[in-house]
Enzyme design. Structure first.
Site, PDB file in Angstrom:
ATOM      1  N   ASP A 102      11.124  77.230 -45.391  1.00 43.16           N
ATOM      2  CA  ASP A 102      12.056  77.127 -46.508  1.00 43.16           C
ATOM      3  C   ASP A 102      13.467  77.326 -45.972  1.00 43.16           C
ATOM      4  OD1 ASP A 102      13.025  76.866 -49.019  1.00 43.16           O
ATOM      5  OD2 ASP A 102      11.996  78.610 -49.873  1.00 43.16           O
ATOM      6  N   ASP A 150      14.302  70.809 -49.288  1.00 41.32           N
ATOM      7  CA  ASP A 150      14.590  71.922 -48.373  1.00 41.32           C
ATOM      8  C   ASP A 150      13.397  72.810 -48.092  1.00 41.32           C
ATOM      9  OD1 ASP A 150      14.390  73.054 -50.822  1.00 41.32           O
ATOM     10  OD2 ASP A 150      16.252  74.198 -50.722  1.00 41.32           O
ATOM     11  N   GLU A 151      12.198  72.345 -48.372  1.00 41.18           N
ATOM     12  CA  GLU A 151      11.034  73.154 -48.000  1.00 41.18           C
ATOM     13  C   GLU A 151       9.870  72.247 -47.637  1.00 41.18           C
ATOM     14  OE1 GLU A 151       8.964  75.261 -51.141  1.00 41.18           O
ATOM     15  OE2 GLU A 151      10.202  74.240 -52.631  1.00 41.18           O
TER      16      GLU A 151
END
Lengths: 418, 370
Positions: free
Chosen positions: A11, A106-107
């Site tokens: 993350d 974003d993860e």
């Protein structure tokens, strides 16, 4: 050393803000809010750790964020930069693991089961990955390592910022027990409230609860909850294998106006633009839509959705736009509109019935759009638009689920907002 | 108004117009049938404002006049009466007193003044044998679009030329075109869009006619008139532009195969049991000497059938909606064989009867991508 099922959850830390800092180092350490100007409608897409200290968090209205932290730097954001950095991170991740699934921009989840011979200890591997991302992108991330996706996600959350946390196999329930139930992915305010009525605050309380009772109170979701409390992947997309989940069941795009709009032409232009974006996503997924739906939210927040089934499944803008406009013209009550949305449903992986009367036209459009999509890949989404959509040209706002994430599946939906 | 009519005559003619009697009571008068007595007969008129049907039957008229009665109630009741003459007497207050055998009945009617005027019939443009019109309708009506938003496709196009009569219908996926050459007395070309409902009602009116019967066709600016003996159907014309269908008629097909109509129909029907409920997709594979039909449902099962066929072209696999193929095979008539003409999996295919019955019949159907 052979690893049991080993899942990494990577993350990125304050991703949008961190990318902004790369381009503008003076932002470093300051409270920064990405999402728009403080007087605009819309929500916070990301907040720096300095802004979070004031209580600002993502999904909060921008105006509320401004009240909490008026000294923050408010940015519109640069979706193109975020996509670019997301791609860079993805490339690094794919070097590390064969199965990578971007859960959002974003993860990501990585399946490293059986990779012990390659990396030695899981913590060592996580450290190497963390280093590589920092060195090659300049960005910080947090990594959770566990035997399930669910626990890995909780882990990375606990490891933030810029940390790594490994839960030893067999220790999942003990790790989760002292945490608030809301740390479990999928448990929101409503479920937490209902659990509190049962005296459940911590995950440990939940694990001790009788499964029968959970089932009675929450149905199938109750059983999934029980499984989650023990640290298993249970319910919704946590059931699936990484990178092997179902294609989306719907594709959508919404736009909230900065100020309510009552002018038909402007609304229609926005719908055309949204339809183009939905069509582009459909093509990206290789899917065709049979049903189109629009969503209209008026100033007073009253909301209607209206759907139409098309004679032939399509992902061609020129086929979808007339249907969307027809729905709008039939159902818009000529009142100021706050939000517009376009949804594509009844998705199929093949075109199905071809049109006798329009076939040649559709084929020509298809070839033109293939070229257009290539241009958009290179020069950005706004490089080519339908003429009718030009007036609806709005800046794409930063959000976490843009089109075309590599290996992204599974939520059953592919939605965006702008 | 006072008259006596035979129960069986009344029931027969009344039932012909039931299709246009308004079932909802938004405009009450439209639930009624207009009864006009004069000379030696009755004229019965029903309308839903889109369509009007006029029928007539002999009656013994004592006092000429006109009145309206609820059409469905009158028919349902008259059906139950013994087969004997029914005597009608209308009162000033629009009630009808019926006497039949030992039954004495009163039915509340409405004034004829509120009944909509049926447009006057212009002189005939052509005279079409009823048998030809029935065939044209039967072979095209199923291809009419049921999608309300494509209103120009909600009917068939009738093309009247001095030397031929053509009916063509399409729903955007397939197109049925049926044509009869001959002189129908048309002085000039005429083009009109007939709503599907008018086609279906016309079939009922022509149903029990003798094979020699003729239909007088005429039109004004907004209406089409089909007169069949003592019966008349008036339909509002569909507005809108029917697509330029000649553009999509394939000029030639490189491949053709002849199939037994009955074997093909039975096989398609069986194979379709394993096609998707919504798309009805089946795969037809053409290879030298045979045609293979295939369908599969991932969680239910799959099936394949092979039909022997005279074919020596290349191997081609094409997806089709089984329902569309069945529609043609049901409508095509009694001929032994049908022809399947095609190019590839991306181009329109065509079905035709192998040996015609005088009428030219082409059915163009677009494939599916499965």
């Amino acid at each position: 050393m052979e690893w049991p099922r080993t899942i990494f959850h990577v993350d990125m830390d304050a991703f949008f803000v961190s990318v902004e800092e790369l381009y503008n180092p003076s932002l470093h350490g300051k409270p920064v809010v990405v999402g728009g100007r403080p007087d605009q409608r819309g929500v916070v897409a990301a907040a720096s750790y300095a802004a979070r200290k004031f209580g600002v968090h993502s999904a909060m209205p921008l105006r509320a964020a401004y009240r909490l932290c008026p000294q923050a730097v408010f940015l519109e954001g640069h979706p193109r930069w975020y996509r670019e950095y997301s791609r860079r991170v993805y490339r690094i991740l794919t070097r590390f693991a064969p199965a990578v699934e971007m859960a959002s921009i974003d993860e990501a989840y990585l399946d490293l089961t059986g990779a012990g011979r390659l990396y030695g200890a899981p913590l060592r591997a996580a450290h190497d990955l963390h280093q590589a991302i920092k060195e090659e992108t300049g960005l910080n991330c947090s990594i959770g390592v566990a035997t399930s996706r669910m626990v890995a996600k909780v882990c990375s959350g606990q490891a933030k910022p810029n940390g790594i946390l490994w839960v030893l196999p067999g220790c999942e329930a003990r790790f989760l027990a002292p945490l608030d139930v809301r740390k479990i992915p999928g448990v929101g305010q409503v479920t937490a409230e209902r659990l509190r009525e049962l005296g459940v605050r911590k995950v440990g309380d939940l694990a001790r609860l009788d499964e029968g009772l959970l089932r009675e109170r929450f149905g199938k979701w109750g059983l999934a909850l029980a499984g989650k409390a023990r640290g298993e992947d249970a319910g919704a997309w946590f059931d699936g294998e990484i990178g092997a989940a179902e294609p989306p069941k719907s594709v959508s795009h919404e736009h909230t106006f900065d100020e309510d709009v009552a002018e038909a032409q402007a609304l229609e232009a926005t719908l055309v633009k949204l339809t183009e974006m939905v069509a582009r996503r459909l093509r990206g997924h290789g899917l065709y839509a049979r049903t189109l739906q629009i969503k209209l939210r008026y100033s007073d927040f009253s909301t209607i959705t209206r759907a139409k089934t098309l004679p032939c499944a399509t992902h061609v803008d020129a086929e979808m736009v007339p249907a969307v406009l027809e729905l709008f013209r039939a159902h818009w009550k000529r009142k100021p509109v706050r939000l517009l949305g376009v949804y594509a449903q009844s998705l199929t992986p093949s075109e199905g019935q071809l049109s006798l009367l329009e076939h040649d036209k559709v084929e020509r459009w298809q070839r033109a759009l293939d070229a257009v999509d290539k241009l958009r890949d290179r020069f950005g989404e706004s490089s080519v638009t339908l003429a009718a959509g030009l007036r609806g040209g709005f800046r794409e706002r930063a959000h976490e689920n843009p089109a075309g994430l590599p290996g992204k599946h599974g939520s059953g939906k592919d939605s965006g907002e702008s | 108004m006072e008259f006596t009519v035979n129960r069986s005559d009344l029931v027969r003619e009344l039932s012909l117009s039931q299709g246009v009697v308004e079932k909802k009571t938004t405009i009450p008068i439209l639930s009624n049938v207009l009864i006009e007595a004069s000379g030696d007969g009755l004229q019965l008129t029903a309308t839903d404002l889109e369509l009007a049907i006029e029928c007539s039957c002999p009656a013994e008229v004592k006092t000429a006049g006109a009145g309206t009665l609820p059409a469905k109630r009158l028919l349902d009741y008259a059906r139950l009466l013994p087969d004997a003459p029914i005597h009608f007497r209308f009162t000033e207050s629009h009630w009808a007193n019926l006497t039949c055998g030992r039954a004495r009945t009163k039915i509340a009617g409405m004034s004829r003044e509120s009944f909509p005027e049926v447009p006057g019939r212009p002189p005939a443009l052509a005279e079409i044998p009823a048998a030809v019109l029935v065939k044209l309708i039967n072979r095209t009506a199923f291809a009419v679009s049921v999608e309300e938003s494509r209103f120009a496709l909600n009917g068939a196009q009738l093309l009247l030329a001095p030397e031929r009569l053509t009916m063509v219908a399409t729903d955007g996926h397939r197109l049925a075109l049926c044509e009869e050459t001959g002189d129908f007395g048309a002085a000039a070309a005429h083009k009109a869009l007939i709503p599907k409902k008018a086609m279906m009602e016309l079939l009922k009116l022509l149903h029990d006619d003798d094979p020699e019967a003729k239909v007088e066709f005429s039109a004004d600016e907004n209406h089409l008139f089909f007169g069949a003996g003592r019966r008349l159907l008036v339909s509002r014309k569909l507005t809108g532009n029917f697509p330029d269908y000649e553009r999509v008629l394939p000029a030639e097909h490189p491949n053709r195969v002849a199939l037994s109509r009955e074997e093909f129909r039975a096989a398609v029907e069986r194979v379709a049991q394993f096609s998707d409920e919504r798309s009805h997709a089946i795969r037809i594979g053409f290879s030298p000497g045979e045609v293979k039909l295939h369908a599969s449902l991932s969680d239910t099962g799959s099936t394949e059938e092979t039909l022997p066929a005279v074919y020596d072209g290349p191997e081609v696999q094409v997806g089709f909606n089984a329902q569309y193929i069945m529609d043609f095979l049901r409508a095509v008539g009694e001929g032994e064989e049908v022809l399947f003409l095609f190019r590839d999996s991306n181009s329109a295919g065509e079905l035709r009867p192998a040996e015609g019955d005088g009428l030219s019949y082409r059915y163009i159907v677009m494939p599916m991508r499965i």
